[in-house]
Structures are given as structure tokens and as C-alpha cells.
Design an enzyme around this catalytic site. Structure first.
Site, PDB file in Angstrom:
ATOM      1  N   LYS A 111     -36.012 -43.775  -6.382  1.00  0.00           N
ATOM      2  CA  LYS A 111     -37.395 -44.325  -5.831  1.00  0.00           C
ATOM      3  C   LYS A 111     -38.013 -43.375  -4.559  1.00  0.00           C
ATOM      4  CE  LYS A 111     -36.964 -48.836  -7.696  1.00  0.00           C
ATOM      5  NZ  LYS A 111     -35.567 -49.218  -7.993  1.00  0.00           N
TER       6      LYS A 111
HETATM    7  C1  LIG Z   1     -35.342 -49.485  -9.508  1.00  0.00           C
HETATM    8  C2  LIG Z   1     -34.301 -48.945 -10.106  1.00  0.00           C
HETATM    9  C3  LIG Z   1     -33.819 -49.118 -11.615  1.00  0.00           C
HETATM   10  C4  LIG Z   1     -35.195 -49.293 -12.422  1.00  0.00           C
HETATM   11  O1  LIG Z   1     -36.210 -48.711 -12.154  1.00  0.00           O
HETATM   12  P1  LIG Z   1     -37.866 -49.517 -12.818  1.00  0.00           P
HETATM   13  O2  LIG Z   1     -38.658 -48.299 -12.426  1.00  0.00           O
HETATM   14  O3  LIG Z   1     -37.864 -50.579 -12.114  1.00  0.00           O
HETATM   15  O4  LIG Z   1     -37.284 -49.701 -14.362  1.00  0.00           O
HETATM   16  C5  LIG Z   1     -32.908 -48.240 -11.911  1.00  0.00           C
HETATM   17  N1  LIG Z   1     -31.984 -47.948 -11.214  1.00  0.00           N
HETATM   18  C6  LIG Z   1     -32.015 -47.789  -9.925  1.00  0.00           C
HETATM   19  C7  LIG Z   1     -30.978 -47.265  -9.071  1.00  0.00           C
HETATM   20  C8  LIG Z   1     -33.183 -48.403  -9.126  1.00  0.00           C
HETATM   21  O5  LIG Z   1     -33.184 -48.305  -7.833  1.00  0.00           O
END
Ligand SMILES: *Cc1c(COP(=O)(O)O)cnc(C)c1O
Length: 455
Positions: A111
């Protein structure tokens, strides 16, 4: 670029509105009115660029009426200075599969890639608008940390993060709650992630409240996040230099995997996108047999994927219905009543691009164990689900998105292999610093009052 809402595409919006508002007033998600499609000649021009240059080229397609290409390029460079990898992401091998390591940013999850960019995009916006903005976001653990890191210390911005009390990993929590900047506020809600998300949604739809505080959102439906994530699909394709490529994507809110779908729609030769879920498997059921009925959220080893209703799925619904917003609005009503079964013809369209699998808790632990023993690689539990899904589908030649650093989930790796990965040095301090967060009831008014008391 002109944008419309998935639920009513008769009105047009600018990138600026789309970025600052996140969600359309009619409850729909923003999508571009039309997309730039790269042909193979145009793609080959991008091939030898570095990560930041590719990022500038791709994002500029979407944002040029908001920020000039030159300023965008500067902003992107600045966004990735804190990353431990020069090229932002890293591609490594795990047996026959490839891992796309997306966790080299300041809070150890993918993210950061989008959020660091968004933080600077807000700063750019505020340099041109005399305003104070309050960002409010619900997190299942990683979004909040990434958003706080991106927003901390920036002027004219506050950030309020709601996490489900006691339902995220201790390291996830500490990365958020040990930040001392005065514009950062952590709220632990006595409920689960969906409760947090519902509180944020109801504050947004209370227009009097949300306008009175200039409330803005950075959750994974924000289009600016999606486009920043689209970049690494392009980058990986160019680096691996293959005719076509498939990805396995650990999925919660369908944001990251939707970014891959967007890359495909923009002409990138992606073969299949594997939607990998944990026991919260609504997307696996939806994609494998059309069953889009949500069940109660289960707590799992991969908390960032403990989601039942994947907000970004609405964008896919819109596209597979040929950009028909009336149809999309109708379907979303059914989704709200929890009675949507994907029609056979639509399911066929989805299955041309997507495959899906789900891994339960036991399987996730076994994948972590097996890959440690055979490949000497410690996987975080989210990435493990992505690897497991590729294994189950016998997809050997595919890239698994590695979404978090294993040290962020010490409890899970410890129960799988009796080993806790060390946090990178620059994050060691969070382990023994004082934490600061407010526990609140699962109640929108309590949260509103808390926010009002702080601004
Ligand atoms: C947010 C997240 C996901 C999922 O991503 P999406 O975009 O919500 O599908 C998977 N793995 C980790 C470590 C995350 O922080």
C-alpha cells in the site's frame, strides 16, 4: 481525462474531483470515460524506462489536466525516496514462480506504493487551494499505516484512522500508533473491519458533516491509488520480457487485482489474473461459480484480506456490463440486499480474464512452512495465499504479488515455522515506543464527536 460514476455515467468529473472525493455522490465509483490503449509499438517505447519513468508515463494518462507531466515526474521521484529498493519494487524467484516484492516501502506493505504518491498529490493540491483537509480512513491493518506515513507532518492535513480493536497484528498496530506527529489520530473501534468501514461510509454520506470538515478518503476505491498500482504490472512485464504474463494477486478489496485488470485493458498482454483469497472467499465463489453472497467475516492469519464485500468489484461489474451504469446500479442494489448471483454470460466474460482460488488457514501455514524448508524464503501470510492459489491452479509460470514483508506478521510466521523475521532497522523503534490510540464504541456518533473535538 474525463471520469464518470459507475452508477450514472451521464455526469462528467475531473481528475481533481475524483481524487479528492474518492466516492461519487450517487454511491458509485469513478472510472475513466474512455481508456488509452497502448499498441505494441507504444509499449516497446516504455520498455527500457526505469520505474519512476514508467510511473510518470502511465499516471500522466489519467492526471494531465490536474498536474503537468514535469511536476508529476518530480512528485513521483519524491514519493519513492523512502523505499529501500532503488527501483521501488523487486522481482525475485521462488521455485518456478516469481515474486513481485512490493513491500520495500516505509510501512512494509504494497500500500505504500500508492499511498506515498497520494500523500504528495494532496500536498500538491493544497499548494493550489487554501483549505484544510481531514482524511478519514478505515483499515484492516496496512492501509492505515501506509496512509499515516504518507500524511504525517504535512500541513493543512489531518488523518484519522479507524482500525478494529485487537484484530490486527501487533506490529501493524504499532507502526500506526507510535507516530508522534500532531496531525495523526488513531481510533480503535470495538468491532471488525467492516464495522470501521461502515462508520466511515456513513460519515461520508452525512454530507453536512463531511463537508463541514472537508472530509476526504484514501481507501482502496480512490482512483489515484489504483493507477499508481497499475504501474508495477507494466514494469514487471517489461522486466521479464515475455510474450504474455499471468499474475496471482492476494485479494481483499479487489483494488490491487483491479489495477492489473486496468493494465490489461490498457493493452498490456496479461493472460490471467488469479484472484487469491483466504477463508473470506466471496470473490473466489463469485469468480468460480457466480455466487456473490457475503457471509460473516472470519478472522484469519491474513487480516488485510478479511473482507467480505470488495468495494472495487463494482468497477469490474461496470466494465463487464459494457459500461452500462443503469445496469450496474441495479446490480449494486442486489449486492446491497446480498442477493446477487452473477449472470452466466457475465461470468463467462469474467472467466476470460480471471481465475480464482482460496486457501484456508492450515494451507496458508503449510505454504509458509514448505517454502521456508525448500526455498529458504519466509512468506508473509498474504503472499502465502497468493502462492497457494497459483500452486492449486498449477500455474507454474506466473508472478505472485508479494504484498507484505514477513516481519509485519510475526505471529503467523512464528506459528508456521517457529521463527519471527526481524523488522528492517528503520522500523525497530516502533517495538518499544509508547502507543497512542483512542478506543471507541462501534458507533458513528462517537467517532464523529471524537473527530470534531480534535480539529
Ligand atoms: C490490502 C492488502 C491486500 C489486499 O489488497 P486489495 O487491494 O484490498 O485487494 C493484500 N495483502 C496485503 C498485505 C494488504 O495490505
Amino acid at each position: 481525462m474525463i471520469y464518470v460514476s459507475t452508477r450514472d455515467n451521464s455526469k462528467e468529473f475531473s481528475f481533481e474531483e475524483v481524487f479528492i472525493k474518492g466516492l461519487a455522490d450517487d454511491g458509485g465509483l469513478y472510472v475513466p470515460k474512455s481508456l488509452k490503449k497502448y499498441n505494441s509499438q507504444e509499449l516497446s517505447k516504455l520498455k527500457n524506462l526505469n520505474y519512476n519513468e514508467i510511473s510518470t508515463e502511465i499516471i500522466n494518462q489519467f492526471s494531465s489536466d490536474f498536474i503537468s507531466k514535469k511536476e508529476l515526474s518530480y512528485l513521483i521521484k519524491k514519493s519513492y525516496l523512502k523505499f529501500r529498493e532503488n527501483e521501488v519494487v523487486k522481482i525475485s524467484n521462488i521455485g518456478e514462480l516469481k515474486l513481485l516484492e512490493l513491500f520495500h516501502g516505509p510501512t512494509l506493505a504494497f500500500k505504500d506504493v500508492a499511498m506515498q504518491f497520494i500523500g504528495n498529490l494532496y500536498e500538491y493540491y493544497l499548494s493550489k487551494n487554501d483549505k484544510k483537509i481531514n482524511i478519514v480512513v478505515a483499515t484492516s491493518g496496512d492501509t492505515g499505516a501506509a496512509a499515516i506515513n504518507a500524511i504525517q507532518g504535512k500541513s493543512n492535513l489531518n488523518i484519522f484512522v479507524l482500525h478494529p480493536n485487537n484484530r490486527i497484528s501487533s506490529v501493524q498496530r504499532k507502526i500506526m500508533t507510535t507516530v508522534e506527529e500532531k496531525n495523526v489520530f488513531n481510533i480503535a473501534v470495538e468491532g471488525n473491519f467492516d464495522d470501521c468501514q461502515n462508520i466511515v461510509k456513513s460519515m461520508f454520506s452525512d454530507l453536512e458533516f463531511s463537508r463541514s470538515i472537508n472530509m476526504s478518503g484514501v481507501n482502496s476505491i480512490n482512483w489515484a491509488r489504483i493507477i499508481a498500482q497499475t504501474v508495477y504490472y507494466f514494469y514487471t512485464y517489461f522486466k521479464l520480457n515475455k510474450k504474455s504474463i499471468s499474475f496471482s494477486v492476494p485479494t481483499g478489496n479487489f483494488g490491487d487485482v483491479f489495477a492489473g485488470y486496468l493494465a490489461k485493458k490498457m493493452g498490456l498482454p496479461i493472460d490471467k489474473l488469479i484472484v487469491a483469497t483466504n477463508e473470506n472467499d466471496i470473490l473466489h465463489r463469485a469468480i468460480s461459480n457466480g455466487d456473490y453472497i457475503s457471509k460473516k467475516v472470519k478472522e484469519t492469519l491474513s487480516p488485510s484480506m478479511d473482507i467480505q464485500l470488495a468495494s472495487n468489484f463494482e468497477r469490474l461489474i461496470y466494465y463487464i456490463n459494457n459500461s452500462n451504469s443503469e445496469k450496474t446500479a441495479e446490480i449494486m442494489k442486489k449486492v446491497k440486499q446480498n442477493s446477487y448471483q452473477i449472470e452466466k454470460n457475465n461470468l463467462d466474460i469474467i472467466q476470460k480474464d480471471f481465475l480464482s482460488e482460496s486457501c484456508n488457514e492450515q494451507e496458508t501455514l503449510e505454504i509458509i512452512k514448505k517454502n521456508y524448508e525448500i526455498n529458504n524464503i519466509v512468506l508473509d501470510p498474504h503472499t502465502a495465499v497468493g502462492v497457494g492459489a497459483a500452486n492449486k491452479l498449477s500455474f507454474n509460470d506466473c508472478v505472485v504479488l508479494s504484498t507484505a514483508h514477513p516481519s509485519k506478521f510475526p505471529e503467523s510466521t512464528n506459528s508456521a515455522i517457529n521463527k519471527r523475521e526481524k523488522l528492517p532497522n528503520e522500523l525497530q523503534h516502533v517495538l518499544d515506543k509508547n502507543e497512542n490510540f483512542q478506543i471507541l464504541k462501534n458507533n458513528t456518533d462517537d467517532v464523529k464527536n471524537f473527530i470534531k473535538s480534535k480539529i
